[in-house]
Design an enzyme around this catalytic site. Sequence first.
Site, mmCIF file in Angstrom:
data_model
loop_
_atom_site.group_PDB
_atom_site.id
_atom_site.type_symbol
_atom_site.label_atom_id
_atom_site.label_comp_id
_atom_site.label_asym_id
_atom_site.label_seq_id
_atom_site.Cartn_x
_atom_site.Cartn_y
_atom_site.Cartn_z
ATOM 1 N N HIS A 10 0.823 -1.217 0.000
ATOM 2 C CA HIS A 10 0.000 0.000 0.000
ATOM 3 C C HIS A 10 0.854 1.262 0.000
ATOM 4 C CE1 HIS A 10 0.944 0.918 4.209
ATOM 5 N NE2 HIS A 10 0.827 -0.385 4.441
ATOM 6 N N GLN A 12 1.897 5.149 1.147
ATOM 7 C CA GLN A 12 2.183 5.665 2.491
ATOM 8 C C GLN A 12 0.888 5.917 3.273
ATOM 9 O OE1 GLN A 12 3.163 9.883 3.268
ATOM 10 N NE2 GLN A 12 5.171 9.162 3.958
ATOM 11 N N SER A 13 0.840 5.417 4.507
ATOM 12 C CA SER A 13 -0.334 5.635 5.352
ATOM 13 C C SER A 13 -0.079 6.780 6.330
ATOM 14 C CB SER A 13 -0.674 4.360 6.146
ATOM 15 O OG SER A 13 0.216 4.205 7.244
ATOM 16 N N ARG A 61 -6.023 1.040 4.016
ATOM 17 C CA ARG A 61 -4.869 1.563 3.281
ATOM 18 C C ARG A 61 -4.516 0.678 2.092
ATOM 19 N NH1 ARG A 61 -3.315 -0.450 8.242
ATOM 20 N NH2 ARG A 61 -1.474 -1.822 8.402
ATOM 21 N N GLU A 88 -1.699 -6.928 7.430
ATOM 22 C CA GLU A 88 -0.344 -6.733 7.936
ATOM 23 C C GLU A 88 -0.116 -7.624 9.156
ATOM 24 O OE1 GLU A 88 2.660 -6.398 7.846
ATOM 25 O OE2 GLU A 88 3.042 -4.245 7.588
#
Length: 206
Positions: A10, A12-13, A61, A88
């Site tokens: 994904h 950048q969160s 995300r 994750e």
Amino acid sequence: MERTLVLIRHGQSEWNLKNLFTGWKDPGLTEKGRTEAIAAGKKLKETGLKFDIAYTSALQRAQKTAQNILEQMEQSDLELIKTPALNERNYGDLSGLNKDEVRQKWGEQQVQIWRRSYTIAPPNGESLRDTGARVWPYYLHHIQPHILRSQTVLIAAHGNSLRALIMALEGLNSEEIISQELATGIPIVYTFNSDSTISSKTIITP
């Protein structure tokens, strides 16, 4: 037709930006993260790929990254399957904590063990091995059959769930995989032979 799999971490969160352990927490993408996903979609469109099916985690995300990619490829209507199996790694008690503050509290060495050991999990969390124990069976049962039918599959997921998958796909050992870093928003394209062995691997840089 080639049997093709595209993996992407994904963009950048919000918590990547704040230097927080994220794990199963669910922050959204930053503007940079959206830009990364859009750029990845444009690059993938330039290759001429068309996805037959897409998979992502239960976390926004990764979902937003997949959606942005599919929009750029003019495939917004494609089925996007969401599963916690691709989430994750769960960082347990570290989730939501600042990484620098965690290092100050527990020490650099202990934090490095939690982050990079293959078998040692943070308190109430998962190790990379634990993560692989849910990712790989899901891949074999749900995703690989599409690839073996010569379909093109997208997986938009997370640094550690993708590392666990790459470890199994490429036959890497625990030392090799813990040293691998995956950049946000960079597609990795695999093609496969009929026996599921890898034919090619291409990293599509910006």
